[in-house]
Design a protein around this motif. Structure first.
Motif, PDB file in Angstrom:
ATOM      1  N   UNK A  31      23.199  29.552  63.734  1.00  0.00           N
ATOM      2  CA  UNK A  31      22.156  29.571  62.699  1.00  0.00           C
ATOM      3  C   UNK A  31      21.894  30.985  62.182  1.00  0.00           C
ATOM      4  N   UNK A  85      16.228  21.446  59.754  1.00  0.00           N
ATOM      5  CA  UNK A  85      14.978  22.198  59.856  1.00  0.00           C
ATOM      6  C   UNK A  85      15.237  23.595  60.426  1.00  0.00           C
ATOM      7  N   UNK A  86      16.216  23.673  61.327  1.00  0.00           N
ATOM      8  CA  UNK A  86      16.549  24.952  61.946  1.00  0.00           C
ATOM      9  C   UNK A  86      17.018  25.982  60.936  1.00  0.00           C
ATOM     10  N   UNK A 118      16.202  26.081  57.773  1.00  0.00           N
ATOM     11  CA  UNK A 118      15.026  26.490  56.977  1.00  0.00           C
ATOM     12  C   UNK A 118      14.133  27.424  57.793  1.00  0.00           C
ATOM     13  N   UNK A 119      13.941  27.076  59.061  1.00  0.00           N
ATOM     14  CA  UNK A 119      13.076  27.892  59.925  1.00  0.00           C
ATOM     15  C   UNK A 119      13.669  29.282  60.128  1.00  0.00           C
ATOM     16  N   UNK A 120      14.968  29.349  60.309  1.00  0.00           N
ATOM     17  CA  UNK A 120      15.603  30.655  60.536  1.00  0.00           C
ATOM     18  C   UNK A 120      15.500  31.518  59.282  1.00  0.00           C
ATOM     19  N   UNK A 165      13.128  31.309  57.040  1.00  0.00           N
ATOM     20  CA  UNK A 165      11.713  31.703  56.938  1.00  0.00           C
ATOM     21  C   UNK A 165      11.393  32.820  57.929  1.00  0.00           C
ATOM     22  N   UNK A 166      11.991  32.732  59.104  1.00  0.00           N
ATOM     23  CA  UNK A 166      11.750  33.757  60.128  1.00  0.00           C
ATOM     24  C   UNK A 166      12.276  35.115  59.672  1.00  0.00           C
ATOM     25  N   UNK A 167      13.521  35.118  59.213  1.00  0.00           N
ATOM     26  CA  UNK A 167      14.114  36.394  58.776  1.00  0.00           C
ATOM     27  C   UNK A 167      13.319  36.970  57.610  1.00  0.00           C
ATOM     28  N   UNK A 192      16.294  43.601  61.178  1.00  0.00           N
ATOM     29  CA  UNK A 192      15.437  42.847  60.258  1.00  0.00           C
ATOM     30  C   UNK A 192      14.237  43.652  59.746  1.00  0.00           C
ATOM     31  N   UNK A 243      20.938  37.311  67.395  1.00  0.00           N
ATOM     32  CA  UNK A 243      20.802  35.854  67.389  1.00  0.00           C
ATOM     33  C   UNK A 243      19.833  35.401  68.486  1.00  0.00           C
ATOM     34  N   UNK A 281      16.259  36.279  67.471  1.00  0.00           N
ATOM     35  CA  UNK A 281      15.717  35.381  66.449  1.00  0.00           C
ATOM     36  C   UNK A 281      15.422  34.001  67.028  1.00  0.00           C
ATOM     37  N   UNK A 338      11.875  32.291  67.039  1.00  0.00           N
ATOM     38  CA  UNK A 338      11.781  30.973  66.398  1.00  0.00           C
ATOM     39  C   UNK A 338      11.157  29.960  67.367  1.00  0.00           C
ATOM     40  N   UNK A 380       9.384  25.728  64.595  1.00  0.00           N
ATOM     41  CA  UNK A 380       9.972  25.491  63.278  1.00  0.00           C
ATOM     42  C   UNK A 380       8.920  25.029  62.263  1.00  0.00           C
ATOM     43  N   UNK A 385       6.920  27.909  60.970  1.00  0.00           N
ATOM     44  CA  UNK A 385       7.736  28.800  60.141  1.00  0.00           C
ATOM     45  C   UNK A 385       7.979  28.198  58.771  1.00  0.00           C
ATOM     46  N   UNK A 386       8.359  26.923  58.761  1.00  0.00           N
ATOM     47  CA  UNK A 386       8.725  26.292  57.496  1.00  0.00           C
ATOM     48  C   UNK A 386       7.504  26.093  56.609  1.00  0.00           C
ATOM     49  N   UNK A 425       5.720  30.039  56.229  1.00  0.00           N
ATOM     50  CA  UNK A 425       6.489  31.209  55.822  1.00  0.00           C
ATOM     51  C   UNK A 425       7.177  31.067  54.488  1.00  0.00           C
ATOM     52  N   UNK A 426       7.321  29.862  53.994  1.00  0.00           N
ATOM     53  CA  UNK A 426       8.121  29.676  52.790  1.00  0.00           C
ATOM     54  C   UNK A 426       7.417  30.066  51.520  1.00  0.00           C
TER      55      UNK A 426
END
Lengths: 90, 200
Positions: free
Chosen positions: A17, A45-46, A48-50, A52-54, B155, B180, B183, B187, B192, B195-196, B199-200
């Protein structure tokens, strides 16, 4: 080489991911993850979440107005009250 | 993000190469000018890695002293910035080892997080976003030093994988693996859903 099973794809996708959102996967690898994520809620979802995290971590300002203390060269000045730098390892 | 913000070359009175040569010849003024160009950014890096201002100030002085003592051996195989940052990461790790514990629980306060705000005035959306900031700060603070270094360099600082790996003192493949892992841990800590949706 056989066709990877769905569970192989899932594990592989989870392990990639980070590389996926970095754009570091080759075309075939990217398609493999895209194909798997279409049918896998967790990996869909992973991704999208990754992303958003970055995005969120990248939003941390690298400087944020913080200035180095005026004392930052104090030890250098103390050390140079009597000599020049040597070529020792750091 | 401005990946290279704060990374400015020394001014017109001395190119970096000439300042390095003068510093290697014992000109402490040239050394201060050379290294001072990166001082703010280097100090912020130490704050992020160590989490305590007093300790970051102490380590920053030590970094400059080690750089001064080592500049005679600097051969220019990497940029001066990369070389200096590598000393800083090494010194931060030494300090953490001496400390014998992880960074404090929330070294990067939410107020210091300059996350881009959500494009909304909706109070509930803003509250979600603030909660994400706090969770992110906690999660970064809980990372082991090597993973924390990876995510901060790549990052937060916006360095390339090649440069970040060089500073961390590992190969690119090992660095990507650390990034990795970092993160994935953050995460997992945040979740998730948060975050979704936030954060979006």
């Amino acid at each position: 080489m056989g066709v990877p099973s769905r569970s192989d794809d899932h594990q592989w996708s989870q392990q990639h991911l980070s590389h996926y959102v970095e754009g570091e996967l080759g075309l075939r690898a990217r398609r493999r993850l895209d194909r798997h994520a279409l049918g896998c809620v967790d990996c869909g979802r992973g991704t999208k979440a990754m992303r958003a995290l970055v995005y969120a971590v990248q939003g941390l300002d690298g400087l944020a107005g913080v200035r180095a203390p005026a004392t930052i060269f104090d030890r250098v000045r103390l050390a140079t009250s009597g000599g020049s730098p040597s070529a020792q390892d750091v | 993000m401005a990946p290279l913000a704060g990374r400015r070359a020394p001014g017109p009175a001395g190119t970096e190469a000439s300042l390095i040569a003068r510093a290697q010849a014992g000109d402490v003024g040239a050394f201060e000018r050379l290294s001072g160009a990166y001082a703010d950014r280097l100090f912020m890096l130490l704050l992020r890695l160590l989490g305590e201002r007093g300790e970051a100030e102490d380590v920053a002085q030590e970094v400059m002293l080690r750089a001064w003592r080592g500049i005679g051996g600097f051969r220019g195989t990497s940029s001066y910035f990369t070389w200096l940052y590598r000393i800083a990461v090494n010194e931060a790790n030494r300090a953490l080892e001496r400390r014998g514990r992880r960074p404090p629980s929330v070294p990067i306060g939410p107020d210091e997080l300059r996350l881009p705000g959500p494009a909304t005035d909706d109070p509930s959306r803003q509250a979600e976003f603030n909660e994400l900031r706090r969770a992110l700060a906690r999660a970064l603070a809980e990372l082991p030093p090597a993973l924390r270094t990876a995510i901060v360099l790549r990052d937060v600082e916006g360095l390339s994988t090649q440069e970040a790996a060089e500073i961390a003192g590992v190969g690119q493949a090992a660095f990507k693996s650390r990034l990795h892992q970092a993160r994935m841990r953050v995460r997992a800590a945040i979740g998730d859903e948060a975050l979704v949706t936030s954060g979006g």
